[in-house]
Design a protein around this motif. Sequence first.
Motif, mmCIF file in Angstrom:
data_model
loop_
_atom_site.group_PDB
_atom_site.id
_atom_site.type_symbol
_atom_site.label_atom_id
_atom_site.label_comp_id
_atom_site.label_asym_id
_atom_site.label_seq_id
_atom_site.Cartn_x
_atom_site.Cartn_y
_atom_site.Cartn_z
ATOM 1 N N ALA A 1 82.269 20.467 144.622
ATOM 2 C CA ALA A 1 82.048 19.177 145.288
ATOM 3 C C ALA A 1 83.249 18.275 145.018
ATOM 4 C CB ALA A 1 80.776 18.535 144.741
ATOM 5 N N HIS A 2 83.608 17.436 145.994
ATOM 6 C CA HIS A 2 84.723 16.521 145.788
ATOM 7 C C HIS A 2 84.388 15.533 144.681
ATOM 8 C CE1 HIS A 2 86.947 17.936 149.177
ATOM 9 N NE2 HIS A 2 85.951 17.703 150.011
ATOM 10 N N LEU A 3 85.420 15.205 143.885
ATOM 11 C CA LEU A 3 85.234 14.138 142.900
ATOM 12 C C LEU A 3 85.278 12.801 143.630
ATOM 13 C CD1 LEU A 3 87.487 15.362 139.970
ATOM 14 C CD2 LEU A 3 85.002 15.113 139.985
ATOM 15 N N PRO A 4 84.592 11.792 143.084
ATOM 16 C CA PRO A 4 84.640 10.488 143.756
ATOM 17 C C PRO A 4 86.055 9.934 143.766
ATOM 18 C CG PRO A 4 83.012 10.503 141.976
ATOM 19 C CD PRO A 4 83.777 11.786 141.882
ATOM 20 N N ARG A 5 86.388 9.194 144.813
ATOM 21 C CA ARG A 5 87.630 8.418 144.835
ATOM 22 C C ARG A 5 87.246 6.974 144.542
ATOM 23 N NH1 ARG A 5 92.714 9.632 146.748
ATOM 24 N NH2 ARG A 5 92.994 7.596 145.793
ATOM 25 N N LEU A 6 88.102 6.325 143.768
ATOM 26 C CA LEU A 6 87.791 4.960 143.318
ATOM 27 C C LEU A 6 88.303 3.903 144.283
ATOM 28 C CD1 LEU A 6 86.864 3.476 140.588
ATOM 29 C CD2 LEU A 6 86.631 5.924 140.783
ATOM 30 N N TYR A 7 87.482 2.920 144.585
ATOM 31 C CA TYR A 7 87.935 1.795 145.411
ATOM 32 C C TYR A 7 87.477 0.495 144.758
ATOM 33 C CZ TYR A 7 88.737 5.460 148.836
ATOM 34 O OH TYR A 7 89.189 6.606 149.461
ATOM 35 N N SER A 8 88.380 -0.476 144.734
ATOM 36 C CA SER A 8 88.015 -1.788 144.191
ATOM 37 C C SER A 8 87.069 -2.483 145.152
ATOM 38 C CB SER A 8 89.246 -2.680 144.067
ATOM 39 O OG SER A 8 89.954 -2.375 142.924
ATOM 40 N N ILE A 9 86.107 -3.171 144.575
ATOM 41 C CA ILE A 9 85.186 -3.970 145.390
ATOM 42 C C ILE A 9 85.930 -5.232 145.831
ATOM 43 C CG2 ILE A 9 83.028 -5.303 145.290
ATOM 44 C CD1 ILE A 9 82.133 -3.239 143.108
ATOM 45 N N SER A 10 85.816 -5.576 147.113
ATOM 46 C CA SER A 10 86.547 -6.759 147.584
ATOM 47 C C SER A 10 85.620 -7.927 147.898
ATOM 48 C CB SER A 10 87.406 -6.399 148.805
ATOM 49 O OG SER A 10 86.653 -5.738 149.791
ATOM 50 N N SER A 11 84.344 -7.800 147.523
ATOM 51 C CA SER A 11 83.396 -8.895 147.777
ATOM 52 C C SER A 11 82.939 -9.486 146.448
ATOM 53 C CB SER A 11 82.182 -8.348 148.534
ATOM 54 O OG SER A 11 81.665 -7.220 147.847
#
Length: 391
Positions: free
Chosen positions: A188-198
């Motif tokens: 399974a793909h590992l999660p990719r990280l994204y900054s929350i912008s809200s």
Amino acid sequence: MNQPLKQHLIDPEICIRCYTCEMTCPVGAIVHDDNNVVVNAETCNFCMDCIPVCPTGSIDEWRVVSQPYSLDEQYEWDELPEQQDLGSDEASTGLEALDDTMAALLAEAHQGAGGKSKPPTTAGKASINMYNLGKPAIAKVQGNYKLTNAEGHDVRHIILDLGALPFPVMEGQSVGIIAPGTDADGNAHLPRLYSISSPRDGERPNYNNISLTVKREDKGICSNYVCDLENGDEVKITGPFGATFLLPDDPNARLLMVCTGTGSAPMRAFSMRRQRVGATGGATLFFGARSQDTLPYFGPLSKMPETVLDQHLVYSREGAKEYVQDRMIQESDLVADLLSDPKTHIYICGLRGMEEGVEKAFSSIAETIGTQWLTLRDAMREEGRYHVETY
Ligand code: A2P
């Protein structure tokens, strides 16, 4: 008792589970389960390759132990154990006990890296790792808007609704997104990280939703998946992650934010939060993009009053090439004033490459006011007033 050993550990409270260290480790000493990313004491050879690639500094933890913590023990941790009292001077502190060679390697590895960070003293405590690989949260897509107009430069504003699921976030935190399907090895793909912008009370006030700022990367499995999401699609998310790149609660704090591209995501969250609570300290933003039409949130930014956000938008491929650090130098007096104020909090987010230039700009500006930048930076970091997240 066994001879004390130095053990390399990862702080599970600060780690944002980006798995970069695991992908970087040349000897396969860094592994993960659903919960944590950990270091195998039997395999780690202290090469330090993982230190500079860590965006948060959570990788930089050391303990002197009589018996190394096992992988299973580390997988269970929510926070790092204190250094044990081993009853000898040599073993009394982790880092100091590293021998000279290792200390030198570590110092070298730190050059240009974010280093260990502390949260602002007035920040609330962030919830972390509530949803993991084995038990992700399911969010529903509420919106997917194109933020940039340029051909071949697709940055999206994605709104995810958490419905009735508890998903408390603070500005500056990140979430992982698990792309469906498997990699070439069938994993399974590992999660990719994204900054929350809200902000914490929702993209829309008092809604249990968050937004992300995602750039479509050529052949990027997760970014293409996210950028193609449609309203109503269900998305597996992990997190929230990050316990230090946070906003001070003090409305009089002054913010100095430096970012490039999608590194603007946490800065948007910070600015919206400060506007919603009516913070009075003010904020200054140095924001670098290739051009106006590739600068995420150009439209909304132009509507923000200067009293809330003093903006310095710079372009590297439109007109005379300019990077954020060039503008900082040009605005030396402003930056120097911020550096000399103990209420100033600095945030840097975006391309790893910009860090060196920004540090150099801070150094020369600090000199103009008779201050040694490295001393000031380390003091600010210790006081939870200097935060870097680069990738
Ligand atoms: P450039 O690529 O023209 O050299 P994006 O993520 O949309 O590409 O935006 C990143 C911005 O950061 C671009 O303007 C890019 O300029 C700029 N950039 C690239 N390297 C550095 C650096 N070392 N210091 C500061 N800014 C940089």
